[in-house]
Design a protein around this motif. Structure first.
Motif, mmCIF file in Angstrom:
data_model
loop_
_atom_site.group_PDB
_atom_site.id
_atom_site.type_symbol
_atom_site.label_atom_id
_atom_site.label_comp_id
_atom_site.label_asym_id
_atom_site.label_seq_id
_atom_site.Cartn_x
_atom_site.Cartn_y
_atom_site.Cartn_z
ATOM 1 N N ASP A 3 -9.183 -3.744 -0.441
ATOM 2 C CA ASP A 3 -8.049 -3.335 -1.261
ATOM 3 C C ASP A 3 -6.731 -3.528 -0.514
ATOM 4 O OD1 ASP A 3 -8.785 -1.305 0.513
ATOM 5 O OD2 ASP A 3 -7.896 0.264 -0.713
ATOM 6 N N ASP A 62 0.820 -1.210 0.000
ATOM 7 C CA ASP A 62 0.000 0.000 0.000
ATOM 8 C C ASP A 62 0.855 1.261 0.000
ATOM 9 O OD1 ASP A 62 -3.016 0.382 0.079
ATOM 10 O OD2 ASP A 62 -2.353 1.927 1.469
ATOM 11 N N LEU A 117 -11.386 -3.701 -8.183
ATOM 12 C CA LEU A 117 -10.658 -4.824 -7.589
ATOM 13 C C LEU A 117 -11.078 -6.132 -8.252
ATOM 14 C CD1 LEU A 117 -11.064 -3.809 -3.841
ATOM 15 C CD2 LEU A 117 -8.974 -3.610 -5.202
ATOM 16 N N ASN A 131 -4.697 -6.361 -3.045
ATOM 17 C CA ASN A 131 -3.472 -5.920 -3.735
ATOM 18 C C ASN A 131 -2.255 -6.730 -3.326
ATOM 19 O OD1 ASN A 131 -4.817 -3.957 -5.246
ATOM 20 N ND2 ASN A 131 -4.550 -2.384 -3.693
ATOM 21 N N TYR A 166 -16.523 2.629 -2.292
ATOM 22 C CA TYR A 166 -15.110 2.271 -2.299
ATOM 23 C C TYR A 166 -14.907 1.106 -1.343
ATOM 24 C CZ TYR A 166 -10.072 2.830 -1.404
ATOM 25 O OH TYR A 166 -8.721 2.615 -1.256
#
Length: 422
Positions: free
Chosen positions: A273, A74, A372, A277, A268
């Protein structure tokens, strides 16, 4: 496929006859208020993120290794977004972000002000995402934010560390030498989340050896201002009368509930996320195949879905929340829940069929994915698991792809006999 839809009033019927009421409507005319929809959606995103977190815990059992990967991933994302990404030719997102928060030109990107800028951004983001609290200090050399709530406190301490590392990286985009620590965290069992930024020139401390080791100690512990439970907020600024139902920062930035809702508070997929990721990084590095990951996602989300309604009181709770008619126990119940979710996250969908035999929805795949991958894989498994306990094992949920445009995520809820079901 029958394409039969039970009689119901479309959402737009009556909008011109009666005063507008901000609410999500179930198929049975039950209204879920804007307030409740906002809170539901934020907590729902946290719950989905928590299941993805379990997937990563299986993939990387070692806590330190897992946190290191999450934080570094991140931090890399924030470094790119704030230092390299342009929203227009020659205009960095970093400058747009500062202008959006009404940061004055004299807050220049020097060695001293990076922490200040990130503190202003973080305060706005906290209130937007229903993590209400107060800024106890917003100075040149020190920032302290105390949070009374966090929908994401169920994800565990990994996300606490990752979000702190992420905020620090945002600060460094505007000036080096700011160090953020989350010295208290609701994800660890503390009453508050407490994020403290210190300028290391002003407040020297031994250098941090690991990016994820950001729970302290800090140099200014004696300056902490603690709020007792009885004085804690139960709603963010934009939902409190004393603040005029608006968020306001110290630089005259204002946001109301409508702006916050549209600004990503529920569209969101925060939390997911932070985990998806890093999982993608592991696949990219060849440590896992996508097939292995998908199997883990399916297993974890199916199990989570079954546990949602394993106890009968949970079934009654959902029926009451949705206003399900007495005696109804088929795919329409799960369909009603799915429709509420889709409305809350502002995702377009079409009702293809809605009757006692089958329920079919065509969902905007791009909007539902929210940038995503693995989201449709996860939700199909999640809803499949829910169908087994919310309705009965006779029922299933699956995605249909034959003859369906790639932009559409079509799900079907119906009875199905499968000798190889999980």
């Amino acid at each position: 496929m029958s394409k039969k839809i039970d009689d119901r009033l479309p959402k737009e019927v009556g909008a011109k006859s009666l005063p507008n009421h901000p609410a999500v409507k179930t198929p049975w005319e039950k209204l879920i208020s804007f307030h409740d929809a906002y809170h539901y959606a934020c907590r729902h995103h946290a719950a989905i993120g928590a299941v993805f977190q379990e997937v990563l815990r299986i993939m990387i059992p070692d806590y330190e290794e897992r946190c290191d990967l999450m934080c570094k991933t991140d931090v890399g994302v924030k470094n790119y977004v704030f230092n390299k990404m342009e929203i227009a030719p020659g205009q960095l997102y970093r400058d747009y972000h500062a202008n959006k928060h009404f940061l004055h030109p004299f807050f220049k990107g020097t060695d001293r002000t990076g922490g200040f800028r990130a503190g202003a951004f973080g305060d706005n983001g906290d209130e937007r995402l229903l993590m209400q609290g107060r800024v106890n200090d917003l100075g040149t050399y020190r920032v302290e934010k105390e949070l009374d709530a966090c929908p994401w406190d169920i994800m565990g301490s990994e996300i606490c560390r990752t979000s702190t590392a992420s905020l620090e990286e945002i600060g460094r985009a505007y000036g080096d030498n700011c160090e953020y620590n989350m010295v208290e965290a609701r994800g660890c069992g503390d009453l508050h989340c407490r994020v403290v930024c210190e300028n290391r020139t002003k407040f020297p401390m031994p250098p941090r050896e690991k990016v994820w080791d950001n729970f302290g100690p800090i140099a200014t512990e004696d300056q902490i201002k603690f709020t007792p439970r009885e004085e804690m907020y139960t709603e963010p600024q934009q939902m409190r009368a004393e603040t005029g139902f608006k968020y306001r920062n110290g630089m005259c930035m204002e946001m109301d509930c409508d702006a916050y809702y549209a600004d990503g508070a529920v569209t969101y997929a925060l939390g997911s996320d932070y985990v998806i990721n890093p999982i993608n990084q592991l696949v990219k590095a060849g440590k896992f195949t996508q097939e292995q990951v998908d199997n883990l996602v399916i297993c974890c989300f199916e199990g989570a879905g079954k546990m949602m309604f394993a106890e009968h009181f949970a079934i009654k709770g959902l029926h009451d929340w949705l206003g399900v008619p007495d005696g109804m126990n088929d795919g329409r119940v799960l369909g009603g829940y799915i429709e509420v979710l889709l409305q809350c996250i502002l995702c377009n969908y079409d009702v293809v069929a809605f009757n006692e035999e089958e329920v079919i929805y065509d969902i905007d795949r791009k909007a539902f994915g929210r940038g995503l991958n693995m989201m449709t894989t996860a939700y199909t498994a999640f809803w499949y698991g829910m169908s087994k306990t919310l309705i009965s094992p006779e029922w299933s949920v699956w995605e249909e792809t034959d003859g369906v445009d790639e932009s559409i995520y079509r799900i079907k809820i119906a009875k199905k006999i499968d000798k190889f079901c999980r």
